[in-house]
Design a protein around this motif. Structure first.
Motif, PDB file in Angstrom:
ATOM      1  N   SER A 182      37.613  15.899  50.757  1.00 43.30           N
ATOM      2  CA  SER A 182      36.195  15.593  50.926  1.00 43.30           C
ATOM      3  C   SER A 182      35.778  14.350  50.151  1.00 43.30           C
ATOM      4  O   SER A 182      34.902  13.606  50.585  1.00 43.30           O
ATOM      5  CB  SER A 182      35.351  16.789  50.485  1.00 43.30           C
ATOM      6  N   ALA A 183      36.408  14.139  49.007  1.00 38.57           N
ATOM      7  CA  ALA A 183      36.093  12.970  48.188  1.00 38.57           C
ATOM      8  C   ALA A 183      36.789  11.711  48.678  1.00 38.57           C
ATOM      9  O   ALA A 183      36.524  10.618  48.164  1.00 38.57           O
ATOM     10  CB  ALA A 183      36.469  13.249  46.736  1.00 38.57           C
ATOM     11  N   GLY A 184      37.686  11.839  49.647  1.00 39.10           N
ATOM     12  CA  GLY A 184      38.406  10.672  50.148  1.00 39.10           C
ATOM     13  C   GLY A 184      39.589  10.274  49.295  1.00 39.10           C
ATOM     14  O   GLY A 184      40.095   9.159  49.410  1.00 39.10           O
ATOM     15  N   ARG A 185      40.050  11.204  48.452  1.00 41.53           N
ATOM     16  CA  ARG A 185      41.179  10.890  47.567  1.00 41.53           C
ATOM     17  C   ARG A 185      42.520  11.365  48.119  1.00 41.53           C
ATOM     18  O   ARG A 185      43.571  10.883  47.694  1.00 41.53           O
ATOM     19  CB  ARG A 185      40.950  11.522  46.190  1.00 41.53           C
ATOM     20  N   ALA A 186      42.505  12.328  49.038  1.00 43.70           N
ATOM     21  CA  ALA A 186      43.748  12.851  49.620  1.00 43.70           C
ATOM     22  C   ALA A 186      43.725  12.662  51.127  1.00 43.70           C
ATOM     23  O   ALA A 186      42.680  12.804  51.767  1.00 43.70           O
ATOM     24  CB  ALA A 186      43.926  14.325  49.276  1.00 43.70           C
ATOM     25  N   VAL A 187      44.884  12.354  51.686  1.00 40.76           N
ATOM     26  CA  VAL A 187      45.024  12.119  53.127  1.00 40.76           C
ATOM     27  C   VAL A 187      45.753  13.300  53.755  1.00 40.76           C
ATOM     28  O   VAL A 187      46.801  13.731  53.267  1.00 40.76           O
ATOM     29  CB  VAL A 187      45.788  10.811  53.395  1.00 40.76           C
ATOM     30  N   ALA A 188      45.182  13.829  54.842  1.00 37.16           N
ATOM     31  CA  ALA A 188      45.735  14.999  55.524  1.00 37.16           C
ATOM     32  C   ALA A 188      46.358  14.611  56.858  1.00 37.16           C
ATOM     33  O   ALA A 188      46.036  13.564  57.427  1.00 37.16           O
ATOM     34  CB  ALA A 188      44.631  16.037  55.751  1.00 37.16           C
TER      35      ALA A 188
END
Length: 387
Positions: A125-131
């Motif tokens: 949600s914070a844009g720190r991890a890519v799924a």
């Protein structure tokens, strides 16, 4: 709310999204490298709160229902469609980055454990991890139930062995929602969903150069260890997790297509009003005016089908599969027609590298294939009609 009319709040939000796409997100997209994950763009989607809109309050603490029951959590289909359509109209790269985050993470939202959700939802949600959503394989694309990636029992867990291919965000994602066969010969009933971090031993990947500019790659699983703590939902019930995810996202693929079609139509209206030929503006030529009218009519019809499918999903209507299939089928085929027509009416300039329509022409082809090809949608519709 009538499915054919947005309320003033929704209309204002869509206008705000289009402005954000053009003013804040497009400059970041233009700095990205084709075929690579644009982490700066994803971080901006997080900072603007758009990724959090996908998952609602579920993302705040990472805790919630997480029961594996397949219950609806996170955003509704209508909100997702408005997000994707509005962003696509101003910046297709931002739309795609947001959609891929949602597609890869929604299995965790709907079926993850509290621990899985607490670990990954706040980061996404914070844009720190890519799924990434890892379903397709070299021999299992449209026929998702034919998966061959094997989960071989190993003590209290399994070892994943096989390949995934055509996986968006691979091989650069931070985690993958992976669907593997845990029961040979059981078809769709023998598939389990796993959450696999990218640094898990035995997992490697490579990029695939594609026509569309977003990242796509292949994954190789060489006895990758997974435990019961990595299972999303229930063992042997992972196909339901995949289908629940696709049922939500399928109408929004149509919304993405509508956004591209509208962008092409907007460009065409401006061009044909200003461009002169044969003694007057192009719009005064009947052949041109009639083509533009057809483009506008098909775009609006596609939009209405998408909204109807989204409303059906959000209200729990019984005909969601048919409506979703119709929306994706008609909207993606319409977008192809509208973009192609826009290129034709613009002439050679639309084929110049960097032109909006050249970009859309490359983007518009893939949605007719992924998340169920056009032919698969027709099969679904026919099956529902004769049920």
């Amino acid at each position: 709310m009538p499915v054919f009319s947005l309320d003033p709040v929704q209309t204002a939000w869509c206008a705000e999204l289009r402005a954000l796409a053009v003013e804040r997100l497009r400059p970041l997209a233009e700095k990205g490298e084709p075929g690579r994950v644009n982490r700066s763009l994803i971080a901006a989607l997080g900072e603007l709160g758009l990724l959090e809109r996908l998952f609602g309050s579920e993302a705040d603490s990472g805790a919630g229902r997480g029961t594996g029951s397949g219950g609806r959590t996170g955003t509704g289909a209508m909100e997702l469609c408005l997000l994707r359509e509005s962003l696509a109209r101003g910046c297709t790269e931002a739309e795609t980055a947001l959609a891929l985050q949602g597609l890869g993470t929604y299995p965790v939202v709907q079926a993850g454990t509290d621990r899985q959700r607490a670990r990954w939802l706040p980061e996404v949600s914070a844009g720190r991890a890519v799924a990434a959503f890892a379903l397709s394989e070299p021999g299992a694309g449209s026929d998702a139930a034919a998966l061959a990636l094997r989960a071989v029992p190993d003590g209290d867990g399994w070892l994943l062995t096989g390949e995934k291919r055509w996986i968006s965000n691979a091989p650069e994602a931070d985690f993958y929602t992976v669907f593997a066969r845990t029961d040979e010969g059981a078809g769709a009933r023998g598939i389990t969903a796993f959450l696999v971090p990218a640094d898990r031993r035995g997992l490697t990947g490579s990029p695939i150069e594609m026509l569309s500019p977003h990242p796509i790659g292949a994954l190789s699983f060489d006895a990758v260890p997974v435990t019961r703590g990595d299972v999303l939902g229930e063992v042997d019930r992972g196909f339901r997790v995949a289908m629940n995810t696709l049922n939500l996202f399928r109408p929004s693929v149509g919304a993405f297509a509508v956004g591209m079609a509208q962008a092409a139509l907007d460009a065409t209206l401006e061009h044909t009003a200003e461009r002169t030929a044969f003694g007057g503006p192009l719009k005064d030529l009947q052949s041109v005016a009639h083509r533009v009218a057809e483009m506008a009519t098909r775009t609006e019809a596609a939009r209405l089908l998408v909204y109807a499918a989204a409303e059906a999903y959000d209200t729990g209507a019984p005909d969601v599969p048919r409506r979703s299939a119709m929306a994706k089928l008609f909207a993606t085929e319409t977008a192809q027609y509208v973009v192609d027509s826009a290129v034709q009416l613009h002439g050679a300039r639309a084929l110049q590298r960097g032109h909006l329509l050249e970009h859309l022409y490359r983007e518009v082809r893939a949605p007719r294939i992924y998340e169920g090809a056009t032919e698969v949608q027709r099969t679904i519709i026919a099956k529902e009609l004769y049920a």
